[in-house]
Scaffold this motif. Structure first.
Motif, PDB file in Angstrom:
ATOM      1  N   SER A 122      -7.378  40.611   9.493  1.00  0.00           N
ATOM      2  CA  SER A 122      -8.446  40.867   8.522  1.00  0.00           C
ATOM      3  C   SER A 122      -9.695  41.419   9.186  1.00  0.00           C
ATOM      4  O   SER A 122     -10.390  42.266   8.616  1.00  0.00           O
ATOM      5  N   ALA A 165     -13.099  36.139  -3.229  1.00  0.00           N
ATOM      6  CA  ALA A 165     -13.120  34.827  -2.586  1.00  0.00           C
ATOM      7  C   ALA A 165     -13.051  33.680  -3.586  1.00  0.00           C
ATOM      8  O   ALA A 165     -12.427  32.659  -3.317  1.00  0.00           O
ATOM      9  N   THR A 166     -13.698  33.837  -4.743  1.00  0.00           N
ATOM     10  CA  THR A 166     -13.840  32.704  -5.668  1.00  0.00           C
ATOM     11  C   THR A 166     -13.184  32.919  -7.018  1.00  0.00           C
ATOM     12  O   THR A 166     -13.002  31.964  -7.770  1.00  0.00           O
ATOM     13  N   TYR A 429     -14.509  38.468   3.881  1.00  0.00           N
ATOM     14  CA  TYR A 429     -14.335  37.060   3.508  1.00  0.00           C
ATOM     15  C   TYR A 429     -13.192  36.420   4.298  1.00  0.00           C
ATOM     16  O   TYR A 429     -13.322  35.319   4.833  1.00  0.00           O
ATOM     17  N   GLN A 430     -12.060  37.136   4.405  1.00  0.00           N
ATOM     18  CA  GLN A 430     -10.914  36.578   5.120  1.00  0.00           C
ATOM     19  C   GLN A 430     -11.204  36.434   6.613  1.00  0.00           C
ATOM     20  O   GLN A 430     -10.798  35.441   7.239  1.00  0.00           O
ATOM     21  N   LEU A 432     -14.073  35.894   8.030  1.00  0.00           N
ATOM     22  CA  LEU A 432     -14.941  34.726   8.208  1.00  0.00           C
ATOM     23  C   LEU A 432     -14.157  33.433   8.021  1.00  0.00           C
ATOM     24  O   LEU A 432     -14.352  32.453   8.747  1.00  0.00           O
ATOM     25  N   GLN A 433     -13.279  33.414   7.040  1.00  0.00           N
ATOM     26  CA  GLN A 433     -12.506  32.201   6.753  1.00  0.00           C
ATOM     27  C   GLN A 433     -11.571  31.847   7.906  1.00  0.00           C
ATOM     28  O   GLN A 433     -11.438  30.688   8.285  1.00  0.00           O
ATOM     29  N   PHE A 434     -10.919  32.855   8.489  1.00  0.00           N
ATOM     30  CA  PHE A 434      -9.920  32.603   9.525  1.00  0.00           C
ATOM     31  C   PHE A 434     -10.520  32.439  10.921  1.00  0.00           C
ATOM     32  O   PHE A 434     -10.026  31.645  11.719  1.00  0.00           O
ATOM     33  N   GLY A 436     -14.280  32.698  11.595  1.00  0.00           N
ATOM     34  CA  GLY A 436     -15.726  32.517  11.711  1.00  0.00           C
ATOM     35  C   GLY A 436     -16.361  33.781  12.285  1.00  0.00           C
ATOM     36  O   GLY A 436     -15.743  34.848  12.346  1.00  0.00           O
ATOM     37  N   LEU A 513     -20.031  32.622  -1.856  1.00  0.00           N
ATOM     38  CA  LEU A 513     -19.033  33.623  -1.484  1.00  0.00           C
ATOM     39  C   LEU A 513     -18.853  34.683  -2.562  1.00  0.00           C
ATOM     40  O   LEU A 513     -18.430  35.798  -2.283  1.00  0.00           O
TER      41      LEU A 513
END
Length: 644
Positions: A122, A165-166, A429-430, A432-434, A436, A513
């Motif tokens: 990502s 994301a949401t 978003y992905q 950051l999620q996976f 940071g 998000l």
């Protein structure tokens, strides 16, 4: 293959349909076919659409598909100068070369591509989206503030609908139509086709300003040969971008066009009729098909929308995409690859044979072509979601497109923002999620980041203005010394500021998000307008921010020029009739009224052209199983097909 190429030629010539519609048409015929023959038929169609869609892009200024939007910028001005045959032949040769290049690359990389593609996570995909956005630097126009603000408008339009994301719905304003966002075909036709139709209608002339078509396809061949390395570089870009799922044909032509503007030094005339502005995107969009086949066949991940349908065709034939395609089924893989190369040669040859006869369309008075184009555009736009709201959105974006063109806001920058908005937000978003924020230290991210910075650096040095010239360092914009004359420009900028305020206000209603992307874009857009509006109000005569085509355009002072809004009024009339009577009944009224009142055609010609258009649309709808927009009276009267 010849069947697939023939269908693809027809589908490509019709604006707005593209590969998904064509492949869907061929799906029912796959049952019982030999698998190699069936794949050759599908590949024939996929390969030739980026070639044949050039006809409408060059001849009429209407993108034939999402992969030919950049071709309009220089191909259409060439047609208006009477050089349609030259532009078309250069495009077809470039498409053939790009397609063959894509097949060669695919042949060499089909085995080693697996670990390379799997290395793109990502974080790297987000940086590639940023790399695509960096092309805004070169397409930002005379005013950098206008260019960046236009890109932000595109990003805002692209973020309408569900947040990745949401799942929250943003900027829908109570409209069910906006839940899935505004479709690409509507945005492309609204910002590029509608303004050109409005502009040509007011001039009451043929598309080509001269009587001669220009030299034949030999000139186009010589143009391609003179720029063969540009064609090769853009074909390489097309292969790389096509191999990355999610980017595909919607952006590859813009990246290739931006690369051409950045690297061409000798007498650049981009946007005004530079043949290199045709060669670059056409080389890339055909090569992209070869790249898109990599993830489709090796991982079952469609590289584009058309590849998703192609994947369905593979499944119907009992072919399982995956590692077996480079193992037990390697023969099928190479059959597909060389079918791609052969189909490009076949398609380019047929298109070259038709280039000069079809380019004669540019000599027909445009007011006689306009009703066909208006009806075809509205019909194609309706197929996006098959809702009457498609036509309303087309009309609304068409109004915005006309104003953007009038005031010198770069529409390509807006379109790049729109196309890349979903990918940029989703991958950010992905990542950051996976990972940071540590994703910024990944080697691939750093390499692509350096490429992006280099693209911005060279792009800012070679920006193209609204006339296609490289932007000079000094202020020399065509202008008139009057604050009153600048009020329409200022008013439009204020209206765009209000749009950003609306988006900012809406974003504050959502979770972090869901709001961070539209909030950031709105703030950047407002910052650009805070810079731009004082420049428009207080800048000296000739300031680079000033531009109003109604004051300084080529048509000003010429006899016989109509109203700016006349063409839009006719389109609005067709949409209004459709809402009441339904599309087919509206067509039967719109055509004779337009040809009689606007084109001053004789009754016999009116009858023949109306019957021809009605018959063509009927056959098209039947062959592709497409629906006509219905109207309020149809639902009351319960009329039969095709009147509903």
């Amino acid at each position: 293959m010849l069947v697939g190429v023939s269908v693809g030629l027809v589908i490509g010539v019709i604006p707005g349909l593209g590969g998904i519609a064509g492949l869907s048409l061929l799906m029912p015929f796959l049952y019982g076919m030999d698998e190699v023959a069936a794949l050759a038929m599908l590949i024939g169609l996929v390969a030739v659409i980026p070639t044949s869609d050039t006809f409408s892009s060059v001849l009429m200024g209407i993108p034939g598909s999402s992969a030919s939007q950049a071709t309009v910028l220089d191909g259409f001005p060439l047609a208006r100068r009477g050089q349609a045959a030259r532009a078309l032949s250069a495009a077809f040769i470039s498409s053939m070369a790009g397609g063959i290049f894509g097949a060669v690359v695919l042949t060499g990389f089909v085995v080693i591509a697996r670990p390379i593609i799997l290395s793109f996570a990502s974080a790297e995909l987000f940086m590639l989206a940023l790399f695509g956005l960096s092309m805004v630097a070169v397409l930002a126009g005379r005013s950098l503030a206008k260019g960046l603000a236009a890109c932000c408008i595109g990003l805002i339009i692209g973020s309408i609908g569900g947040a990745p994301a949401t799942g929250e719905f943003r900027m829908i304003f109570g409209s069910e139509y906006l839940y899935d966002g505004i479709p690409l075909v509507i945005v492309g036709l609204g910002f590029f086709a509608i303004p050109e139709i409005a502009d040509l209608l007011r001039k009451n002339s043929a598309i080509a300003s001269g009587n001669a078509l220009g030299a034949g396809w030999f000139d186009g061949l010589r143009d391609w040969w003179s720029n063969i390395w540009l064609s090769a570089r853009c074909a390489g870009l097309g292969c790389i971008i096509g191999a990355i799922p999610g980017l595909g044909g919607s952006v590859v032509d813009w990246i290739a066009y931006g690369h051409a503007v950045q690297t061409v030094k000798k007498d650049p005339q981009f946007g005004k009729g530079d043949i290199r502005g045709v060669i670059a995107p056409e080389s890339a969009n055909n090569a992209m098909q070869g790249g898109a086949l990599l993830p489709t066949m090796l991982f079952g991940i469609p590289g584009s929308g058309a590849m998703a349908v192609f994947l369905g065709g593979m499944v119907l034939l009992g072919i399982q995409p995956g590692p077996s395609m480079v193992g037990a089924d390697l023969n099928i893989t190479y059959s597909v690859i060389w079918s791609l190369a052969m189909a490009n040669v076949m398609g380019a040859g047929i298109c070259l044979a038709l280039a000069i006869p079809i380019s004669k369309l540019t000599q027909i008075p445009f007011q006689r072509l306009a009703p066909f184009m208006i009806v075809l555009i509205c019909f194609a736009a309706f197929q996006a979601t098959r809702s009457l709201a498609d036509l309303v959105a087309l009309l609304g974006l068409g109004v915005l497109g006309v104003l953007l063109k009038r005031f010198g806001w770069p529409r390509p920058a807006l379109l790049i923002g729109y196309v890349l908005a979903p990918q940029a937000e989703t991958y950010f978003y992905q990542a950051l999620q996976f990972n940071g924020w540590s994703f910024l230290g990944r080697p691939g991210v750093i390499i692509i980041g350096l490429m992006t910075l280099a693209s911005v650096f060279f792009g800012l040095r070679n920006r193209v203005d609204e006339h296609g010239h490289v932007v000079p360092n000094q202020d020399d914009a065509p202008d008139v010394p009057s604050l009153k004359a600048h009020l329409p420009q200022i008013g439009f900028a204020v209206a765009m500021a209000a749009l950003f305020v609306l988006a900012l206000t809406d974003s504050l209603k959502h979770d972090f998000l869901g709001k961070v992307f539209p909030l950031s874009v709105s703030i950047i857009g407002l910052a650009m307008l805070v810079i731009l509006i004082p420049q428009l109000a207080l800048g000296k005569t000739g300031h680079h921010a000033h531009f109003d085509a109604e004051l300084t355009g080529e048509h000003v002072g010429q006899a016989g020029i109509g109203n700016l809004w006349g063409g839009l009024a006719w389109i609005a009339g067709l949409v209004g009739l459709t809402a009441v009577l339904g599309f087919y009944a509206a067509l039967l009224i719109f055509f004779p009224v337009f040809l009689t009142l606007r084109a001053k055609a004789r009754p016999v010609a009116v009858g023949l052209m109306t019957a021809g258009a009605a018959g063509f649309i009927l056959v098209l709808a039947w062959a592709l199983s497409l629906n006509f927009p219905s109207g309020a009276l149809q639902d009351v009267l319960d009329l039969p097909w095709p009147f509903r």
